[in-house]
Write a protein that holds these residues in place. Structure first.
Motif, PDB file in Angstrom:
ATOM      1  N   ASP A   1     -97.527  83.511   9.737  1.00  0.00           N
ATOM      2  CA  ASP A   1     -96.097  83.798   9.884  1.00  0.00           C
ATOM      3  C   ASP A   1     -95.708  85.165   9.310  1.00  0.00           C
ATOM      4  O   ASP A   1     -94.784  85.816   9.789  1.00  0.00           O
ATOM      5  CB  ASP A   1     -95.268  82.700   9.217  1.00  0.00           C
ATOM      6  CG  ASP A   1     -95.448  81.372   9.949  1.00  0.00           C
ATOM      7  OD1 ASP A   1     -95.847  81.415  11.143  1.00  0.00           O
ATOM      8  OD2 ASP A   1     -95.228  80.319   9.334  1.00  0.00           O
ATOM      9  N   VAL A   2     -96.410  85.569   8.248  1.00  0.00           N
ATOM     10  CA  VAL A   2     -96.147  86.896   7.696  1.00  0.00           C
ATOM     11  C   VAL A   2     -96.725  87.934   8.649  1.00  0.00           C
ATOM     12  O   VAL A   2     -97.874  87.808   9.078  1.00  0.00           O
ATOM     13  CB  VAL A   2     -96.785  87.040   6.291  1.00  0.00           C
ATOM     14  CG1 VAL A   2     -96.751  88.490   5.821  1.00  0.00           C
ATOM     15  CG2 VAL A   2     -96.085  86.135   5.285  1.00  0.00           C
TER      16      VAL A   2
ATOM     17  N   TYR B   1    -102.466  92.213   9.780  1.00  0.00           N
ATOM     18  CA  TYR B   1    -101.170  92.447   9.127  1.00  0.00           C
ATOM     19  C   TYR B   1    -100.808  93.932   9.170  1.00  0.00           C
ATOM     20  O   TYR B   1    -101.656  94.798   8.929  1.00  0.00           O
ATOM     21  CB  TYR B   1    -101.211  91.999   7.664  1.00  0.00           C
ATOM     22  CG  TYR B   1    -101.515  90.530   7.508  1.00  0.00           C
ATOM     23  CD1 TYR B   1    -100.538  89.570   7.748  1.00  0.00           C
ATOM     24  CD2 TYR B   1    -102.785  90.100   7.136  1.00  0.00           C
ATOM     25  CE1 TYR B   1    -100.817  88.224   7.622  1.00  0.00           C
ATOM     26  CE2 TYR B   1    -103.072  88.750   7.000  1.00  0.00           C
ATOM     27  CZ  TYR B   1    -102.086  87.816   7.249  1.00  0.00           C
ATOM     28  OH  TYR B   1    -102.344  86.488   7.134  1.00  0.00           O
TER      29      TYR B   1
ATOM     30  N   LYS C   1     -86.405  93.298   1.473  1.00  0.00           N
ATOM     31  CA  LYS C   1     -86.661  92.918   2.866  1.00  0.00           C
ATOM     32  C   LYS C   1     -88.093  92.449   3.130  1.00  0.00           C
ATOM     33  O   LYS C   1     -88.458  92.170   4.275  1.00  0.00           O
ATOM     34  CB  LYS C   1     -86.366  94.112   3.784  1.00  0.00           C
ATOM     35  CG  LYS C   1     -84.884  94.459   3.831  1.00  0.00           C
ATOM     36  CD  LYS C   1     -84.653  95.759   4.587  1.00  0.00           C
ATOM     37  CE  LYS C   1     -83.159  96.062   4.687  1.00  0.00           C
ATOM     38  NZ  LYS C   1     -82.918  97.497   4.913  1.00  0.00           N
ATOM     39  N   SER C   2     -88.922  92.397   2.064  1.00  0.00           N
ATOM     40  CA  SER C   2     -90.358  92.142   2.295  1.00  0.00           C
ATOM     41  C   SER C   2     -90.636  90.689   2.655  1.00  0.00           C
ATOM     42  O   SER C   2     -89.970  89.758   2.209  1.00  0.00           O
ATOM     43  CB  SER C   2     -91.144  92.527   1.045  1.00  0.00           C
ATOM     44  OG  SER C   2     -90.729  91.728  -0.048  1.00  0.00           O
ATOM     45  N   GLN C   3     -91.667  90.508   3.475  1.00  0.00           N
ATOM     46  CA  GLN C   3     -92.139  89.153   3.840  1.00  0.00           C
ATOM     47  C   GLN C   3     -93.314  88.737   2.964  1.00  0.00           C
ATOM     48  O   GLN C   3     -93.655  87.552   2.883  1.00  0.00           O
ATOM     49  CB  GLN C   3     -92.620  89.147   5.294  1.00  0.00           C
ATOM     50  CG  GLN C   3     -91.607  89.614   6.309  1.00  0.00           C
ATOM     51  CD  GLN C   3     -92.263  89.850   7.682  1.00  0.00           C
ATOM     52  OE1 GLN C   3     -93.352  89.367   7.964  1.00  0.00           O
ATOM     53  NE2 GLN C   3     -91.579  90.608   8.534  1.00  0.00           N
TER      54      GLN C   3
ATOM     55  N   ARG D   1     -87.592  87.831  -5.677  1.00  0.00           N
ATOM     56  CA  ARG D   1     -88.093  87.510  -4.335  1.00  0.00           C
ATOM     57  C   ARG D   1     -89.195  86.447  -4.381  1.00  0.00           C
ATOM     58  O   ARG D   1     -89.234  85.540  -3.552  1.00  0.00           O
ATOM     59  CB  ARG D   1     -88.636  88.768  -3.613  1.00  0.00           C
ATOM     60  CG  ARG D   1     -87.612  89.824  -3.224  1.00  0.00           C
ATOM     61  CD  ARG D   1     -86.477  89.334  -2.358  1.00  0.00           C
ATOM     62  NE  ARG D   1     -86.786  88.390  -1.297  1.00  0.00           N
ATOM     63  CZ  ARG D   1     -87.199  88.700  -0.073  1.00  0.00           C
ATOM     64  NH1 ARG D   1     -87.386  89.960   0.270  1.00  0.00           N
ATOM     65  NH2 ARG D   1     -87.429  87.763   0.824  1.00  0.00           N
TER      66      ARG D   1
ATOM     67  N   VAL E   1     -91.426  84.553  -1.506  1.00  0.00           N
ATOM     68  CA  VAL E   1     -92.227  85.614  -0.879  1.00  0.00           C
ATOM     69  C   VAL E   1     -93.631  85.598  -1.501  1.00  0.00           C
ATOM     70  O   VAL E   1     -93.757  85.657  -2.720  1.00  0.00           O
ATOM     71  CB  VAL E   1     -91.557  86.995  -1.091  1.00  0.00           C
ATOM     72  CG1 VAL E   1     -92.486  88.136  -0.709  1.00  0.00           C
ATOM     73  CG2 VAL E   1     -90.263  87.067  -0.306  1.00  0.00           C
TER      74      VAL E   1
END
Ligand SMILES: [Ca+2]
Ligand SMILES: [Ca+2]
Lengths: 240, 240
Positions: free
Chosen positions: B33-34, B63, B80-82, B110, B116
């Protein structure tokens, strides 16, 4: 400048007793006029035990030893000292205690202005230089700064260790760690003192003593090896 | 708590390529998903080159990688990081840059609040813990504190190294250095992660992964060895 320093890489060589390998140098360094040496045991946790060990050794060499942690007023003990010896252990713990007890300025003044002889071993050698930025120790406590006593205008890496060609360990080698230091701007020379070596400073004259070579790291230049007996006085000028 | 962490001892094992030894774990950890991972290259001097190497590796695993040093606003990039990956190098330089860029709180938030996934290697593993007090690196720059991101309530010593019985070197062994840390009051457990091992944390569950054992140091107690596969969840409670 009256400065007299004996900066030893390590207090014990493999198979020997405490300060055995440099005892002749220690005697010549403090000489017959110094009777009592002020010991700083801050780098080890058990200051009483450390003092016992150092006192035994110095007593066998003909010197009385007073530990600064036994003094009612540590700054006053420095003010009255005839000679100073700072032993090894953890460099961060040592430097923090020197700050906590407000000893840095007074040691610096006594050594540089009054000519009180200063001997350091391992961590005690690290704190004699500009900063502790090239110690091998773990940062177990947080000192207010990495700036140290500044008795010489460069850094030392005690216990300097050559890479082991058979090692499968992937942590940085000592040389790689010092190279990382020199990636930072305006960082001074680092003298890698192998175990068994020491630096004698008299005024502006610096001589490598002991039985092993030393490796000098200068920012932006390849490292250079120096044999025991080498004159390293060029390190004593601020603009190397 | 959503916390998901992969704390790797070292990025490269002897004879292997960058992150090769843990690439299966990395893939399982970030999952399908990432898509994009935020890379923090602060531990090395050449951030562009470091990013190139990490980007190549993560790209081969499927990735995209964005480096925080390429972002106009680093805090916003974290926001905003995944997924986050902090690489190894010098731990002091890394921690100081995290403070300079005000990233510690945002990364903590996060990871602990938003879930995250956070991967660290070597210095990137050190900064994930309570403090950097058990790093092996040289203090080449002065961070405002040794306190780190605090994603787990203990310390890690990456690249943990057993004493070499044939060594004639007299510098402290790794175990002696950690013991010195535990001489200080109220110091937390230290997990010695040998090269080849890593810790997977999912919520309050912690599992030792990899191919080597880990050695756990608890203040005032003898060290204990743990095999790969061990459940170390007991480390995740604040009162160990
Ligand atoms: Ca030491
Ligand atoms: Ca490192």
């Amino acid at each position: 400048m009256k400065r007299r320093l004996l900066l030893v890489s390590n207090s014990t060589v493999h198979g020997g007793g405490y300060l055995d390998h440099c005892q002749r140098d220690v005697r010549l360094f403090f000489g017959p006029d110094v009777k009592k040496i002020l010991f700083v045991p801050y780098a080890l946790h058990d200051r009483d035990e450390y003092t016992r060990m150092a006192r035994d050794k110095f007593s066998s060499l003909g010197y009385d030893l007073l530990s600064v942690h036994e003094a009612a007023d540590p700054v006053d003990a420095v003010r009255k000292s005839q000679g100073i010896f700072i032993g090894g252990g953890n460099t961060f713990r040592l430097l923090k205690s020197l700050y906590d007890n407000r000893l840095l300025c007074e040691i610096r003044r006594r050594v540089l202005e009054d000519g009180v002889p200063y001997m350091g071993s391992s961590a005690g050698t690290n704190v004699a230089t500009i900063s502790i930025s090239t110690t091998n120790d773990m940062p177990i406590v947080f000192p207010p700064s990495f700036s140290a006593i500044g008795l010489v205008p460069f850094n030392i890496n005690p216990h300097y260790l050559d890479p082991d060609p058979n090692s499968r360990h992937m942590g940085e080698t000592r040389q790689q760690r010092i190279t990382q230091y020199h990636e930072e701007p305006e960082t001074p020379c680092v003298l890698g003192l192998r175990e068994g070596s020491m630096l004698l400073v008299e005024g502006n004259k610096a001589t490598l003593l002991g039985t092993t070579k030393a490796r000098l790291f200068t920012r932006g230049r390849p490292p250079v090896e120096y044999d025991a007996g080498s004159d390293l006085s060029f390190l004593m000028t601020d603009a190397q």
